[in-house]
Design a protein around this motif. Structure first.
Motif, mmCIF file in Angstrom:
data_model
loop_
_atom_site.group_PDB
_atom_site.id
_atom_site.type_symbol
_atom_site.label_atom_id
_atom_site.label_comp_id
_atom_site.label_asym_id
_atom_site.label_seq_id
_atom_site.Cartn_x
_atom_site.Cartn_y
_atom_site.Cartn_z
ATOM 1 N N UNK A 54 15.452 -36.174 19.835
ATOM 2 C CA UNK A 54 16.147 -34.902 20.340
ATOM 3 C C UNK A 54 17.699 -34.815 20.368
ATOM 4 N N UNK A 55 18.689 -33.663 20.007
ATOM 5 C CA UNK A 55 19.433 -33.465 19.456
ATOM 6 C C UNK A 55 20.430 -32.375 20.898
ATOM 7 N N UNK A 56 20.934 -32.007 21.401
ATOM 8 C CA UNK A 56 21.389 -31.617 22.460
ATOM 9 C C UNK A 56 22.432 -31.374 22.319
ATOM 10 N N UNK A 57 23.576 -29.933 22.307
ATOM 11 C CA UNK A 57 24.886 -29.762 22.204
ATOM 12 C C UNK A 57 25.245 -28.690 23.317
ATOM 13 N N UNK A 58 25.793 -28.304 23.485
ATOM 14 C CA UNK A 58 26.481 -27.241 23.947
ATOM 15 C C UNK A 58 27.109 -27.655 25.758
ATOM 16 N N UNK A 59 26.700 -26.677 25.999
ATOM 17 C CA UNK A 59 26.901 -26.479 27.385
ATOM 18 C C UNK A 59 25.651 -26.023 28.087
ATOM 19 N N UNK A 60 25.080 -26.869 29.429
ATOM 20 C CA UNK A 60 24.010 -26.415 29.440
ATOM 21 C C UNK A 60 24.074 -25.329 30.808
ATOM 22 N N UNK A 61 22.916 -24.132 29.904
ATOM 23 C CA UNK A 61 22.343 -22.891 30.666
ATOM 24 C C UNK A 61 21.527 -22.392 30.489
ATOM 25 N N UNK A 62 21.345 -22.120 30.982
ATOM 26 C CA UNK A 62 19.583 -20.724 31.709
ATOM 27 C C UNK A 62 19.963 -19.351 29.669
ATOM 28 N N UNK A 63 18.766 -19.471 29.158
ATOM 29 C CA UNK A 63 19.014 -18.664 28.450
ATOM 30 C C UNK A 63 19.477 -17.231 28.880
ATOM 31 N N UNK A 64 20.998 -17.189 28.414
ATOM 32 C CA UNK A 64 22.151 -16.077 28.300
ATOM 33 C C UNK A 64 21.927 -15.784 27.286
ATOM 34 N N UNK A 65 21.716 -14.015 26.752
ATOM 35 C CA UNK A 65 22.692 -12.762 26.233
ATOM 36 C C UNK A 65 22.207 -14.185 24.839
ATOM 37 N N UNK A 66 21.582 -14.489 24.392
ATOM 38 C CA UNK A 66 20.959 -15.011 23.245
ATOM 39 C C UNK A 66 21.271 -14.413 21.657
ATOM 40 N N UNK A 67 20.497 -12.745 22.238
ATOM 41 C CA UNK A 67 21.173 -11.979 20.948
ATOM 42 C C UNK A 67 22.225 -11.940 20.293
ATOM 43 N N UNK A 68 23.532 -11.819 21.315
ATOM 44 C CA UNK A 68 25.252 -11.565 20.720
ATOM 45 C C UNK A 68 25.756 -12.704 20.651
ATOM 46 N N UNK A 69 25.097 -14.208 21.909
ATOM 47 C CA UNK A 69 26.394 -15.549 22.134
ATOM 48 C C UNK A 69 25.731 -16.845 21.269
ATOM 49 N N UNK A 70 24.369 -16.215 21.691
ATOM 50 C CA UNK A 70 23.634 -17.616 21.380
ATOM 51 C C UNK A 70 23.763 -18.153 19.815
ATOM 52 N N UNK A 71 24.323 -17.191 19.188
ATOM 53 C CA UNK A 71 24.411 -17.168 17.926
ATOM 54 C C UNK A 71 25.806 -17.875 16.791
ATOM 55 N N UNK A 72 26.963 -18.077 18.168
ATOM 56 C CA UNK A 72 27.868 -17.750 18.580
ATOM 57 C C UNK A 72 28.397 -19.363 18.512
ATOM 58 N N UNK A 73 27.491 -19.464 19.765
ATOM 59 C CA UNK A 73 28.056 -20.548 20.047
ATOM 60 C C UNK A 73 26.415 -21.399 20.163
ATOM 61 N N UNK A 74 26.435 -22.969 20.309
ATOM 62 C CA UNK A 74 25.346 -23.703 20.782
ATOM 63 C C UNK A 74 25.367 -24.045 21.926
#
Length: 159
Positions: A54-74
């Motif tokens: 399994x690949x995990x990349x980026x900061x560890x965060x609870x699901x946050x505004x995935x609509x706008x930011x989730x597509x920009x950063x991993x």
């Protein structure tokens, strides 16, 4: 009057651009593939000695505004990781390799993810190895301590 003409034209332009960006993000979110499907890549498909990754990349965060930011950063969302682990359980792997690159994250998300991984390890009697190519710091390192071993490339930032 000239001021109001310029003001309303500028405001209309900004509203139009904002609407376009929001609609584009909605479209990308709807058609986005989360990569949650598993595929066989190498070896004997009937083997009892399965290794999963399994690949995990980026900061560890609870699901946050995935609509706008989730597509920009991993980012690493504990709920999404848990869903992937539940799907992975049906494959009954003997070893799980988690390739992780994370600078850390929020304390609550890190605690959740560490508990998810620890419980998965305990419930499935599986060995878990962590590997980092670049960064395994703060909460990322905390999560990696739930595994059996931690491996890193030369020059990785660990700790």
């Amino acid at each position: 009057m000239a001021f109001f003409n310029v003001f309303f034209r500028t405001l209309g332009f900004l509203i139009g651009i904002s609407t376009f960006v929001i609609l584009l993000n909605i479209f990308v979110y709807v058609v986005k593939d989360d990569g949650e499907n598993f595929e066989f890549t190498k070896g004997n498909v009937n083997s009892e000695n399965t290794i999963a990754t399994i690949d995990l990349n980026g900061p560890i965060l609870h699901d946050f505004n995935q609509l706008l930011i989730g597509n920009v950063i991993e980012y690493i969302d504990p709920i999404r990781v848990e869903k992937n682990l539940l799907k992975l359980k049906s494959l009954n792997p003997k070893i799980l390799i988690i390739r992780i690159n994370s600078p850390g994250g929020t304390v609550s998300a890190t605690v959740s993810l560490e508990e998810i991984i620890t419980n998965f390890k305990k419930d499935n009697n599986i060995e878990i190895y962590f590997h980092s190519r670049e960064v395994l710091a703060s909460g990322g390192y905390w999560i990696a301590t739930a595994g059996d071993k931690i491996f890193a490339n030369y020059g990785s930032i660990i700790g």
